[in-house]
Design an enzyme around this catalytic site. Structure first.
Site, PDB file in Angstrom:
ATOM      1  N   ASP A   1       7.989  -8.412  -9.716  1.00 26.28           N
ATOM      2  CA  ASP A   1       6.978  -8.486 -10.768  1.00 26.28           C
ATOM      3  C   ASP A   1       7.688  -8.295 -12.107  1.00 26.28           C
ATOM      4  O   ASP A   1       8.876  -7.993 -12.148  1.00 26.28           O
ATOM      5  CB  ASP A   1       5.873  -7.457 -10.541  1.00 26.28           C
ATOM      6  CG  ASP A   1       6.398  -6.029 -10.603  1.00 26.28           C
ATOM      7  OD1 ASP A   1       7.587  -5.838 -10.904  1.00 26.28           O
ATOM      8  OD2 ASP A   1       5.610  -5.111 -10.353  1.00 26.28           O
TER       9      ASP A   1
ATOM     10  N   ASP B 119       0.077  -9.092  -2.113  1.00 26.95           N
ATOM     11  CA  ASP B 119       0.904  -7.910  -1.892  1.00 26.95           C
ATOM     12  C   ASP B 119       0.002  -6.706  -2.066  1.00 26.95           C
ATOM     13  O   ASP B 119      -1.007  -6.781  -2.773  1.00 26.95           O
ATOM     14  CB  ASP B 119       2.031  -7.828  -2.925  1.00 26.95           C
ATOM     15  CG  ASP B 119       1.527  -7.371  -4.288  1.00 26.95           C
ATOM     16  OD1 ASP B 119       0.972  -8.203  -5.014  1.00 26.95           O
ATOM     17  OD2 ASP B 119       1.643  -6.177  -4.607  1.00 26.95           O
TER      18      ASP B 119
ATOM     19  N   CYS C 246      -2.627  -4.221  19.725  1.00 28.54           N
ATOM     20  CA  CYS C 246      -1.463  -4.421  18.859  1.00 28.54           C
ATOM     21  C   CYS C 246      -0.189  -4.464  19.687  1.00 28.54           C
ATOM     22  O   CYS C 246       0.020  -3.636  20.573  1.00 28.54           O
ATOM     23  CB  CYS C 246      -1.382  -3.289  17.827  1.00 28.54           C
ATOM     24  SG  CYS C 246       0.053  -3.399  16.738  1.00 28.54           S
TER      25      CYS C 246
ATOM     26  N   CYS D 149       2.878  -4.107  18.470  1.00 28.02           N
ATOM     27  CA  CYS D 149       4.016  -3.565  17.721  1.00 28.02           C
ATOM     28  C   CYS D 149       4.782  -2.526  18.532  1.00 28.02           C
ATOM     29  O   CYS D 149       4.278  -1.982  19.512  1.00 28.02           O
ATOM     30  CB  CYS D 149       3.567  -3.005  16.366  1.00 28.02           C
ATOM     31  SG  CYS D 149       3.037  -1.283  16.389  1.00 28.02           S
TER      32      CYS D 149
ATOM     33  N   CYS E 127       2.872   0.849  19.016  1.00 24.14           N
ATOM     34  CA  CYS E 127       1.773   0.841  19.983  1.00 24.14           C
ATOM     35  C   CYS E 127       2.272   0.635  21.418  1.00 24.14           C
ATOM     36  O   CYS E 127       1.634   1.074  22.373  1.00 24.14           O
ATOM     37  CB  CYS E 127       0.756  -0.234  19.615  1.00 24.14           C
ATOM     38  SG  CYS E 127      -0.112   0.159  18.086  1.00 24.14           S
TER      39      CYS E 127
ATOM     40  N   HIS F  32       3.507   0.469  12.181  1.00 27.96           N
ATOM     41  CA  HIS F  32       2.270  -0.076  12.768  1.00 27.96           C
ATOM     42  C   HIS F  32       1.414  -0.780  11.710  1.00 27.96           C
ATOM     43  O   HIS F  32       0.945  -1.896  11.929  1.00 27.96           O
ATOM     44  CB  HIS F  32       1.430   0.999  13.471  1.00 27.96           C
ATOM     45  CG  HIS F  32       0.047   0.497  13.737  1.00 27.96           C
ATOM     46  ND1 HIS F  32      -0.237  -0.367  14.779  1.00 27.96           N
ATOM     47  CD2 HIS F  32      -1.107   0.635  13.019  1.00 27.96           C
ATOM     48  CE1 HIS F  32      -1.520  -0.723  14.701  1.00 27.96           C
ATOM     49  NE2 HIS F  32      -2.066  -0.126  13.642  1.00 27.96           N
TER      50      HIS F  32
HETATM   51 ZN   LIG Z   1       0.759  -1.215  16.438  1.00 25.88          ZN
END
Ligand SMILES: [Zn+2]
Length: 362
Positions: A72, A259, A297, A299, A302, A328
């Site tokens: 920015d 963002d 999820c 990820c 998880c 996460h």
């Molecule tokens: Zn997750």
């Protein structure tokens, strides 16, 4: 397409304020599929300093990040963080929030800093009016931003090839400068700002000055009042939003880039976004909960850890709590955007975007 890889849109850009996404290392960001990161010129200018990053070969090399970066212009932080700022036609004088030292930013110096940092996409220097803005303030601020956009563009065109890491094949400069639409909370000013910024012919456009404390319905109204006047074939970037529900909604309105500090900041406060709504992991009810944060999820957090463990880490103030919560939340945001892109690629587009976000809205 950027010199540091392709960016599929709509895209969510995690915020790496000080050349770091707080708590998450670059290899994990790559694994999560982050395509582009945001860096803050104001913060990097104050620490470690633009000259230092330049000596170290530019921002990509300094932070060991091979993919795309957007910086920015520093304008928003000057207006939101610094003290004793004084705005003139020339630019803005402000005091550092770190040590009170006095500094001056103007379109030329903000472009110079961003050229030296070497992000793939850089932003014109703009003024962001506070909310609510007094009578006449939004117009005056918009006019100033338009004049500053012209100065930003002129300086950029004259100096964009001056550092080697911005040079592509044949010595062509590879950075792109985006214009920023302002106009406060006035739909007429938003339209005018969009049209006059587009006349200056930037390769992409941002919608600035939102998420500054106004009600969410007003944010959406202003996005709608702006986005239709920005060319659909060029990137349209909405700065500083939002919740997972909102980013889906804005993608549906035609926004290509977003963002927000929310997923990372909320994570550090133990607030997790899941497909079943928000989870405040600090709550005692999770102390014996062996399930994952979000069963839907995929990820790495998880897949491996229980809510009980994450709650324990948070309650014990372990650094790992911040790391895992952030991984996460970022993963959830990136997956949400991936689902939006998939929905668009199936030709379903905006009308069916709500399908990727099936749970009831709060
Ligand atoms: Zn997750």
């Amino acid at each position: 397409m950027t010199p540091h890889g392709e960016v599929e849109t709509p895209v969510f850009m995690p915020v790496g304020t000080l050349a770091s996404v707080k708590g998450v290392s670059q290899d994990v960001l790559e694994e999560l599929g982050v395509q582009i990161l945001l860096g803050n010129t104001y913060h990097l200018y104050l620490r470690p300093g633009v000259a230092q990053v330049r000596r170290l070969g530019g921002l990509h090399r300094f932070m060991a990040w091979p993919r795309a970066i957007l910086t920015d212009s520093g304008g928003f932080q000057v207006f939101s963080l610094s003290e004793l700022r004084k705005i003139s036609e020339e630019g803005v004088t402000f005091r550092s929030h770190l040590d009170g030292s006095s500094h001056f930013f103007c379109p030329e110096s903000a472009m110079g800093a961003q050229i030296a940092l070497g992000a793939d996409i850089i932003m014109a220097f703009d003024e962001c009016p506070e909310y609510p803005a007094g009578d006449g303030r939004a117009r005056a601020s918009m006019e100033l931003t338009l004049r500053w956009a012209e100065r930003s563009k002129r300086y950029f065109e004259e100096h964009k090839g001056e550092v080697p890491w911005n040079a592509g094949a044949g010595g062509r400069a590879t950075q792109e400068l985006f214009g920023i639409v302002q106009g406060g909370m006035d739909p007429g000013l938003r339209k005018e700002s969009a049209e006059r910024t587009v006349e200056m012919d930037f390769p992409g456009y941002a919608i600035g000055g939102l998420s500054v404390g106004e009600p969410r319905t007003l944010t959406r109204e202003m996005v709608e009042a702006t986005v239709e006047y920005l060319p659909a074939e060029q990137p349209r970037y909405l700065m500083g939003v939002g919740t997972p529900e909102e980013i889906v909604e804005y993608a549906g309105l035609g926004i290509d880039m977003m963002d927000c500090v929310l997923p990372t900041r909320a994570a550090r406060h133990g607030l997790l976004f899941t497909s079943a709504g928000k989870v405040s992991i600090k709550q005692a009810k999770y102390a014996g909960d062996e399930g994952p944060v979000d069963a839907a999820c995929g990820c790495r957090v998880c897949q491996r850890y229980s809510r009980a463990y994450l709650r324990h880490l948070y309650a014990s103030n372990e650094v790992l709590a911040q790391v895992l919560n952030t991984v996460h939340n970022l993963s959830f945001y990136l997956d949400t955007m991936r689902a939006v892109r998939h929905s668009i690629s199936l030709g379903k587009g905006a009308r069916f975007l709500s399908e990727v976000w099936p749970q009831p809205r709060p």
